[in-house]
Each structure stands twice: as structure tokens, then as C-alpha cells.
Motif scaffolding. Structure first.
Motif, PDB file in Angstrom:
ATOM      1  N   THR A 168       9.821   0.751 -12.724  1.00  0.00           N
ATOM      2  CA  THR A 168       8.469   1.069 -12.270  1.00  0.00           C
ATOM      3  C   THR A 168       7.625   1.546 -13.442  1.00  0.00           C
ATOM      4  OG1 THR A 168       7.174   2.373 -10.674  1.00  0.00           O
ATOM      5  CG2 THR A 168       9.038   3.465 -11.711  1.00  0.00           C
ATOM      6  N   HIS A 169       6.307   1.568 -13.245  1.00  0.00           N
ATOM      7  CA  HIS A 169       5.425   2.254 -14.195  1.00  0.00           C
ATOM      8  C   HIS A 169       4.694   3.392 -13.494  1.00  0.00           C
ATOM      9  CE1 HIS A 169       3.022  -1.205 -12.566  1.00  0.00           C
ATOM     10  NE2 HIS A 169       2.239  -0.197 -12.267  1.00  0.00           N
ATOM     11  N   ASN A 170       5.122   3.700 -12.263  1.00  0.00           N
ATOM     12  CA  ASN A 170       4.511   4.755 -11.461  1.00  0.00           C
ATOM     13  C   ASN A 170       5.338   6.043 -11.613  1.00  0.00           C
ATOM     14  OD1 ASN A 170       3.671   6.489  -9.344  1.00  0.00           O
ATOM     15  ND2 ASN A 170       2.997   4.739  -8.118  1.00  0.00           N
ATOM     16  N   MET A 171       4.827   6.979 -12.417  1.00  0.00           N
ATOM     17  CA  MET A 171       5.576   8.201 -12.684  1.00  0.00           C
ATOM     18  C   MET A 171       5.713   9.079 -11.442  1.00  0.00           C
ATOM     19  SD  MET A 171       6.495   7.744 -15.761  1.00  0.00           S
ATOM     20  CE  MET A 171       7.087   9.308 -16.399  1.00  0.00           C
ATOM     21  N   GLY A 172       4.771   8.955 -10.496  1.00  0.00           N
ATOM     22  CA  GLY A 172       4.877   9.711  -9.257  1.00  0.00           C
ATOM     23  C   GLY A 172       6.096   9.298  -8.452  1.00  0.00           C
TER      24      GLY A 172
ATOM     25  N   ASN B 220       0.473  12.335 -19.435  1.00  0.00           N
ATOM     26  CA  ASN B 220      -0.917  12.771 -19.537  1.00  0.00           C
ATOM     27  C   ASN B 220      -1.879  11.809 -18.847  1.00  0.00           C
ATOM     28  OD1 ASN B 220      -0.387  15.113 -20.964  1.00  0.00           O
ATOM     29  ND2 ASN B 220      -0.559  14.121 -22.960  1.00  0.00           N
ATOM     30  N   ALA B 221      -1.411  10.571 -18.615  1.00  0.00           N
ATOM     31  CA  ALA B 221      -2.254   9.573 -17.971  1.00  0.00           C
ATOM     32  C   ALA B 221      -2.092   9.566 -16.454  1.00  0.00           C
ATOM     33  CB  ALA B 221      -1.940   8.181 -18.529  1.00  0.00           C
ATOM     34  N   VAL B 222      -1.318  10.528 -15.921  1.00  0.00           N
ATOM     35  CA  VAL B 222      -1.086  10.625 -14.478  1.00  0.00           C
ATOM     36  C   VAL B 222      -1.897  11.787 -13.928  1.00  0.00           C
ATOM     37  CG1 VAL B 222       0.649  11.041 -12.694  1.00  0.00           C
ATOM     38  CG2 VAL B 222       1.230   9.670 -14.689  1.00  0.00           C
ATOM     39  N   ILE B 223      -2.496  11.600 -12.762  1.00  0.00           N
ATOM     40  CA  ILE B 223      -3.284  12.653 -12.138  1.00  0.00           C
ATOM     41  C   ILE B 223      -2.398  13.852 -11.805  1.00  0.00           C
ATOM     42  CG2 ILE B 223      -4.619  13.266 -10.083  1.00  0.00           C
ATOM     43  CD1 ILE B 223      -5.615  10.403 -10.000  1.00  0.00           C
TER      44      ILE B 223
ATOM     45  N   VAL C 260       8.780   7.986  -9.720  1.00  0.00           N
ATOM     46  CA  VAL C 260       9.937   8.431 -10.496  1.00  0.00           C
ATOM     47  C   VAL C 260      10.296   9.875 -10.140  1.00  0.00           C
ATOM     48  CG1 VAL C 260      10.755   8.971 -12.827  1.00  0.00           C
ATOM     49  CG2 VAL C 260       9.521   6.847 -12.399  1.00  0.00           C
ATOM     50  N   ALA C 261       9.264  10.737 -10.098  1.00  0.00           N
ATOM     51  CA  ALA C 261       9.498  12.152  -9.795  1.00  0.00           C
ATOM     52  C   ALA C 261      10.109  12.332  -8.417  1.00  0.00           C
ATOM     53  CB  ALA C 261       8.182  12.921  -9.895  1.00  0.00           C
ATOM     54  N   GLU C 262       9.734  11.473  -7.476  1.00  0.00           N
ATOM     55  CA  GLU C 262      10.193  11.621  -6.095  1.00  0.00           C
ATOM     56  C   GLU C 262      11.575  11.035  -5.867  1.00  0.00           C
ATOM     57  OE1 GLU C 262       8.770  10.204  -1.610  1.00  0.00           O
ATOM     58  OE2 GLU C 262       7.462   9.919  -3.336  1.00  0.00           O
ATOM     59  N   PHE C 263      11.943   9.989  -6.617  1.00  0.00           N
ATOM     60  CA  PHE C 263      13.085   9.170  -6.229  1.00  0.00           C
ATOM     61  C   PHE C 263      14.249   9.200  -7.214  1.00  0.00           C
ATOM     62  CE2 PHE C 263      14.747   4.638  -5.681  1.00  0.00           C
ATOM     63  CZ  PHE C 263      15.515   4.954  -4.568  1.00  0.00           C
ATOM     64  N   ALA C 264      13.978   9.351  -8.514  1.00  0.00           N
ATOM     65  CA  ALA C 264      15.003   9.122  -9.530  1.00  0.00           C
ATOM     66  C   ALA C 264      15.853  10.355  -9.800  1.00  0.00           C
ATOM     67  CB  ALA C 264      14.354   8.651 -10.829  1.00  0.00           C
ATOM     68  N   ASP C 265      17.061  10.112 -10.322  1.00  0.00           N
ATOM     69  CA  ASP C 265      17.930  11.174 -10.820  1.00  0.00           C
ATOM     70  C   ASP C 265      17.823  11.286 -12.342  1.00  0.00           C
ATOM     71  OD1 ASP C 265      19.175  11.813  -8.266  1.00  0.00           O
ATOM     72  OD2 ASP C 265      20.179   9.870  -8.440  1.00  0.00           O
ATOM     73  N   ARG C 266      17.807  10.137 -13.014  1.00  0.00           N
ATOM     74  CA  ARG C 266      17.617  10.100 -14.462  1.00  0.00           C
ATOM     75  C   ARG C 266      16.538   9.079 -14.791  1.00  0.00           C
ATOM     76  NH1 ARG C 266      21.311   8.225 -17.929  1.00  0.00           N
ATOM     77  NH2 ARG C 266      22.432   7.069 -16.320  1.00  0.00           N
ATOM     78  N   VAL C 267      15.955   9.238 -15.997  1.00  0.00           N
ATOM     79  CA  VAL C 267      14.873   8.355 -16.416  1.00  0.00           C
ATOM     80  C   VAL C 267      15.146   7.840 -17.824  1.00  0.00           C
ATOM     81  CG1 VAL C 267      12.381   8.089 -16.663  1.00  0.00           C
ATOM     82  CG2 VAL C 267      13.289   9.822 -15.118  1.00  0.00           C
ATOM     83  N   ALA C 268      14.955   6.525 -18.020  1.00  0.00           N
ATOM     84  CA  ALA C 268      14.969   5.938 -19.355  1.00  0.00           C
ATOM     85  C   ALA C 268      13.577   5.373 -19.620  1.00  0.00           C
ATOM     86  CB  ALA C 268      16.018   4.832 -19.456  1.00  0.00           C
ATOM     87  N   VAL C 269      12.956   5.816 -20.705  1.00  0.00           N
ATOM     88  CA  VAL C 269      11.605   5.380 -21.062  1.00  0.00           C
ATOM     89  C   VAL C 269      11.707   4.293 -22.117  1.00  0.00           C
ATOM     90  CG1 VAL C 269       9.348   6.098 -21.926  1.00  0.00           C
ATOM     91  CG2 VAL C 269      10.727   7.701 -20.578  1.00  0.00           C
ATOM     92  N   MET C 270      11.096   3.123 -21.844  1.00  0.00           N
ATOM     93  CA  MET C 270      11.140   2.000 -22.779  1.00  0.00           C
ATOM     94  C   MET C 270       9.775   1.769 -23.407  1.00  0.00           C
ATOM     95  SD  MET C 270      13.677  -0.959 -21.262  1.00  0.00           S
ATOM     96  CE  MET C 270      13.685  -1.754 -22.893  1.00  0.00           C
TER      97      MET C 270
ATOM     98  N   ASP D 128       0.838  -1.199   0.000  1.00  0.00           N
ATOM     99  CA  ASP D 128       0.000   0.000   0.000  1.00  0.00           C
ATOM    100  C   ASP D 128       0.873   1.249   0.000  1.00  0.00           C
ATOM    101  OD1 ASP D 128       0.704   0.716   2.757  1.00  0.00           O
ATOM    102  OD2 ASP D 128      -0.526  -1.000   3.332  1.00  0.00           O
ATOM    103  N   VAL D 129       0.234   2.420  -0.128  1.00  0.00           N
ATOM    104  CA  VAL D 129       0.987   3.657  -0.324  1.00  0.00           C
ATOM    105  C   VAL D 129       1.835   4.016   0.891  1.00  0.00           C
ATOM    106  CG1 VAL D 129      -0.562   4.626  -2.049  1.00  0.00           C
ATOM    107  CG2 VAL D 129      -1.064   4.968   0.366  1.00  0.00           C
TER     108      VAL D 129
END
Length: 322
Positions: free
Chosen positions: A215-219, A259-262, A221-231, A189-190
């Protein structure tokens, strides 16, 4: 400084239905002390990519080509070409995994403390019993209440969150230099999600680990990651520092994911799902694999020619950016 350099990694699965081109020509770097998030829909090749790094691909899967250069103590080794015995000393010790399903990662016949001790004994030598007290300390570190009694518990006696934290304790037991976390917050859970992310941040700072976070949770990603690779469809279509990716997403697929994230600033706004489904990787579309779902398709170009991944800090594979 780069600790891992993956180049042109290609993995196929030979099934009765045909050859599944799960990952094709994937290249990325991982730097010391950073968190690299790999995001994308289910079936985009995230887990296969990271498992292939240490050859955890079982038949009918096969690593077709590529290299995974791992740098340690002034030397470079290609993980895809190391002898199996030498790779086993690295796998689980210097490069560790937190798998998506903790229930399948834990052996139901042994207590959690025993399994953590077994991991340490396998890489450090000695008997499992001598590591049981350290296993309790690790369970305490990952915020499991009453770690002494929980270390004597079997997996079925633990909640989903406790199982996941037990797997994390096992993965960090040998103080790895690279930690690969494959959707470690999916089954919790959250509240536990927040605790696990906080724990990862502490471990990164304490041990100086580099982390690949799938992950597939963009939220998250925004909180934790330094860089992002989109596959997408077995390929990396965009790569950028996390702030730049969220402020200026270039690939239409990345834009669709965001766009699919709140949006917390406008919670009443309707979400915009990406039309269509991921491609069949037995017979992937020619050209750009996203073109059947893309709202900005360049007719005659995107259907025929595959765009290369170009750029410096912000890389994108799209003909909209020649």
C-alpha cells in the motif's frame, strides 16, 4: 517462526530505452501469522518484489539473482529455483495473490462463481461444478449480499467493491498460508476499505495466514500491519515494527511519507510534500538513491556511497545512523 525468507532479490526489465533496475538486493522475512506492510511511492518496486517471489515476472522482466526460501511442513524450498510444475501447485494454493485491479484479475467471459470453482478444481482436482456451492459460501464469507445470485453474475455486472471481494474469495478458496494483497483497497471507497481490512483480520485469525500488504496509505498501515518495510527506488530503506516506525521514523524518506499524511490531532497543519520525483531506474543516482531529494544530505558521502541496511528490530539504510 519464519515462513518466507527473501534474500538479495534483484529484478531487471530489459526495455528499448535501457535496463530498468526495478528491484536490487531486496531482503526481508515474513513470520507466521503476521502482517508485513510494504510501503512506498508508485514505482518503488513493491509489486515487482512480491510478484518475483513466485516468478510472476514476464518478459522483458527477468529475475537476475536472489532466493525466496519458503518453509512448509518441516521442509524448505527455494521458490526461485523450483521446477515450474511444482511451483504451480504452490502458486494460488499455498501462496495466493489479491491483485490491485480486480477487473483485470477476473475473466469477463465466465461467472464469478465459476471462476472461484475453477481455482479450487485446479488445485484439488475434480470438476468445477462440485465446487460451486463452496464458491457461494466463500462469497458469503466476504460479505457479498445475495451470494447465490451474485455467483451467477459476470464481472461487468458487479460493482468495484464486489469485484474486489470476489477476487479475495478466489484467493482464499484454497486456504493459503501466505496471502499477498497488492493495494487491495485502491479502487474502493473508504467504507468498503474498512470492510476489506476487517475481513483480512478475520481471515488471518481464522486460517492463521501470513499477509504481505502492499500500500501507499500510511493510515491503513497503522491500523492493520505488524511490521513495515519502506521501499524507495527498488530498495528497502527502513524496516521496523509498526508502532516503532510511526513513533521514531529514522530514514528521511520515511519521515517525508509521514509528514505528507494528515494528522487528525492537528488537521489545520499544512502537509509537507517530498520535493522532487522518484529516480529514473534506468540510470539511478549513485550512492543513496534518495540523496537528490534528501534535506539531510551529507555532502561527499551520500552521493558516492550506498548505505547498507543495518539494525536488529529497527533497520535503516542511511548514513545519518552509522
Amino acid at each position: 517462526m519464519k515462513i518466507l525468507e527473501v534474500r538479495n532479490l534483484t529484478v531487471y526489465f530489459y526495455t528499448y530505452a535501457g535496463v530498468v533496475k526495478a528491484v536490487e538486493n531486496v531482503s526481508f522475512d515474513l513470520y507466521r501469522g503476521e502482517v508485513l506492510a510494504i510501503v512506498g511511492e508508485t514505482g518503488s518496486g513493491k509489486s515487482v518484489t512480491t510478484r518475483a517471489i513466485t516468478r510472476l515476472i514476464q518478459p522483458p522482466g527477468k529475475i537476475i539473482s536472489g532466493s525466496a526460501i519458503y518453509r512448509r511442513d518441516g521442509e524448505e524450498v527455494d521458490l526461485l529455483r523450483l521446477p515450474e510444475e511444482e511451483l504451480r501447485r504452490i502458486r494460488g494454493s499455498e501462496i495466493a495473490y489479491v491483485f490491485q485491479d480486480p477487473s483485470s484479475a477476473l475473466d469477463p467471459l465466465y461467472t464469478v462463481g465459476y471462476q472461484i470453482g475453477e481455482t479450487m478444481a485446479a488445485h484439488r482436482g475434480g470438476k468445477i461444478k462440485q465446487y460451486l456451492s463452496e464458491a457461494v459460501d466463500l462469497l458469503r464469507m466476504v460479505l457479498i449480499p445475495d451470494p447465490e445470485s451474485r455467483s451467477r453474475s459476470f464481472p461487468h455486472q458487479l460493482s468495484g467493491g464486489m469485484k474486489q471481494r470476489s477476487v479475495i474469495a478466489m484467493s482464499i478458496s484454497n486456504k493459503p498460508r501466505v496471502l499477498i494483497a497488492d493495494e487491495p483497497t485502491t479502487a474502493v471507497d473508504v467504507t468498503v476499505q474498512a470492510q476489506i481490512l476487517h475481513l483480512f483480520k478475520q481471515l488471518k485469525e481464522q486460517f492463521g495466514m501470513s499477509i504481505i500488504f502492499i500500500t501507499h496509505n500510511m493510515g491503513l498501515v497503522a491500523e492493520f500491519a505488524d511490521r513495515v518495510a519502506v521501499m524507495y527506488g527498488g530498495k528497502i530503506v527502513e524496516e521496523a515494527p509498526v508502532e516503532e516506525l510511526f513513533q521514531n521514523p529514522k530514514h528521511p524518506y520515511t519521515q517525508g511519507l509521514l509528514n505528507a499524511v494528515i494528522n487528525p490531532l492537528n488537521p489545520q497543519e499544512r502537509l509537507k510534500p517530498i520535493p522532487g520525483t522518484i529516480p529514473n531506474l534506468i540510470n539511478p543516482p549513485a550512492g543513496c538513491r534518495f540523496h537528490p531529494r534528501c534535506p539531510y544530505i551529507i555532502t561527499g558521502k551520500c552521493e558516492k556511497e550506498e548505505p547498507p541496511l543495518l539494525g536488529d528490530r529497527h533497520k535503516v539504510a542511511c548514513w545519518l545512523y552509522p
